[in-house]
Design a protein around this motif. Sequence first.
Motif, short mmCIF file in Angstrom:
data_model
loop_
_atom_site.label_atom_id
_atom_site.label_comp_id
_atom_site.label_asym_id
_atom_site.label_seq_id
_atom_site.Cartn_x
_atom_site.Cartn_y
_atom_site.Cartn_z
N ALA A 1 -2.52 -3.37 -1.97
CA ALA A 1 -3.08 -2.57 -0.88
C ALA A 1 -4.05 -1.54 -1.47
O ALA A 1 -3.62 -0.61 -2.17
CB ALA A 1 -1.97 -1.88 -0.09
N TYR B 1 -3.29 2.56 9.27
CA TYR B 1 -4.64 3.04 9.01
C TYR B 1 -4.88 4.38 9.71
O TYR B 1 -4.24 4.69 10.72
CB TYR B 1 -5.68 2.02 9.49
N LEU C 1 -6.88 3.23 4.58
CA LEU C 1 -5.52 2.67 4.61
C LEU C 1 -4.53 3.73 4.13
O LEU C 1 -4.60 4.19 2.99
CB LEU C 1 -5.46 1.43 3.70
N ALA D 1 1.25 0.78 3.41
CA ALA D 1 1.55 -0.63 3.65
C ALA D 1 2.90 -0.93 3.03
O ALA D 1 3.20 -0.47 1.93
CB ALA D 1 0.48 -1.54 3.05
N THR E 1 0.28 1.76 -2.67
CA THR E 1 1.71 1.57 -2.85
C THR E 1 2.23 2.33 -4.07
O THR E 1 1.49 2.58 -5.02
CB THR E 1 2.06 0.08 -3.00
N VAL F 1 -5.28 -5.20 2.67
CA VAL F 1 -3.96 -5.66 2.24
C VAL F 1 -4.06 -7.15 1.96
O VAL F 1 -4.52 -7.92 2.81
CB VAL F 1 -2.89 -5.38 3.31
N THR G 1 1.09 -2.43 8.20
CA THR G 1 -0.05 -1.67 7.68
C THR G 1 -0.31 -0.47 8.58
O THR G 1 -0.14 -0.56 9.80
CB THR G 1 -1.32 -2.54 7.62
#
Length: 422
Positions: free
Chosen positions: A86, A129, A111, A114, A73, A91, A127
Amino acid sequence: MGRIKPERRTRTDLIVTALIVVAVVVAGVAVWWTSSARHSDLQTATERAPVQLPAENVPRTLAVKWSAKSDVTSVPQITRDSVMSAADGTVTAHRADNGAQVWRYHRDLPLCAAAAGWQGGDNSVVTVYRNDRGCSEVTALRGVDGGRHGARTSDADDSVDLSIGADYALLYGPTRLETWGSNLVRGIEYGRVDAPVNPDVGPGRTGCRLYSALSGADRVALVERCDGDHGYRLSVFSADQTSDEKIRQWGTTMITTSAKGPAPRVIAATDSTIAVYDGGVDPTGTVGGPTGPRIRLFTAQAESAGEHPVAGDPGAPERSRPIVDQGVISFWTGKATVVLNANNGSPLFQVADAIGPGAVMAGQLLVPMPGVISVRRAYDGHEEFTIPVDRGDQVRPVSLRVLGDTIIEQRGTDVVALGAAD
């Protein structure tokens, strides 16, 4: 009435039945083996986070309550009652007061992004991925307990930016863009589409590279550069398709005369105005036009509507993201935080030497500054007082959000929760 004799089962019938059963089992195992459920670990909430009521005042002193790694983030992500982190494929929703885990979702995939959104409605965490199709594995989780309530997958770029507006989530990378509703049903896809069902659904531009995008109201504002463009282009689309499944383009215009400098950044999109940060390296309009950092305003049809000089770097910092909160939008230019009216996108004031965007607490705007948080009137920027904050070696950027009585800062790759000192 005589008894009806049962049908005789031949050896062939038994073999066929056995083969059908084996085929069903194999298919089920294959689906499970490749499914997201097998590759994920979801720990839903056993106890919900306490309800967070709006703060009644701004504290004069602060202490760190807790911190967590969150390198995915750029801005603190908050649900109605919890704070997200995250990192490392995971998360986690944390209680605002002590950082305890509320729920957790993990996948053994990288990831990509998010974001939390729709706090007043669906209250979701989305989320994203990465798999072999790019950042394409999308799951929506309920903010209150982490339960799954939506999933989708489609082609995507290897690096993406995710944001959630009032009505739509927006995911974009260098070559393609998508919008989704809160149910993750796609609104539009634009840019690179590998297998278009209808090749005439969008504008006829080709080879477009996407630099920044935001959704606001029912529109998407995008800075791009396509084949044959001499500079950067601002385009405005509807966030959803028309009834005949086409992209409605409200307007598009060239906003620089060359692409020598960094691309301008969309920082606000409302139903009437688009605001763009332009570092001013390239002249606008015609050769010899104005230069220097500024906020440029456009109508919802991408027509120029004015500009305001501001302090800033030639290119907006990579991790800088606008924060929308209680009627104002704040954006960090690298040298100042610019505050805009969230209803019409017009600049209200700027805070020189700020180190990131801020948020509203108890009716006042909190802006991160070196060594302090500056508490200001949200309508004119007048400073009321400052709160000392020790951030250690973290200098900038720092993004700030508020949840109840807790102030959450994104400091580099960490989220840090601050509360009134005892």
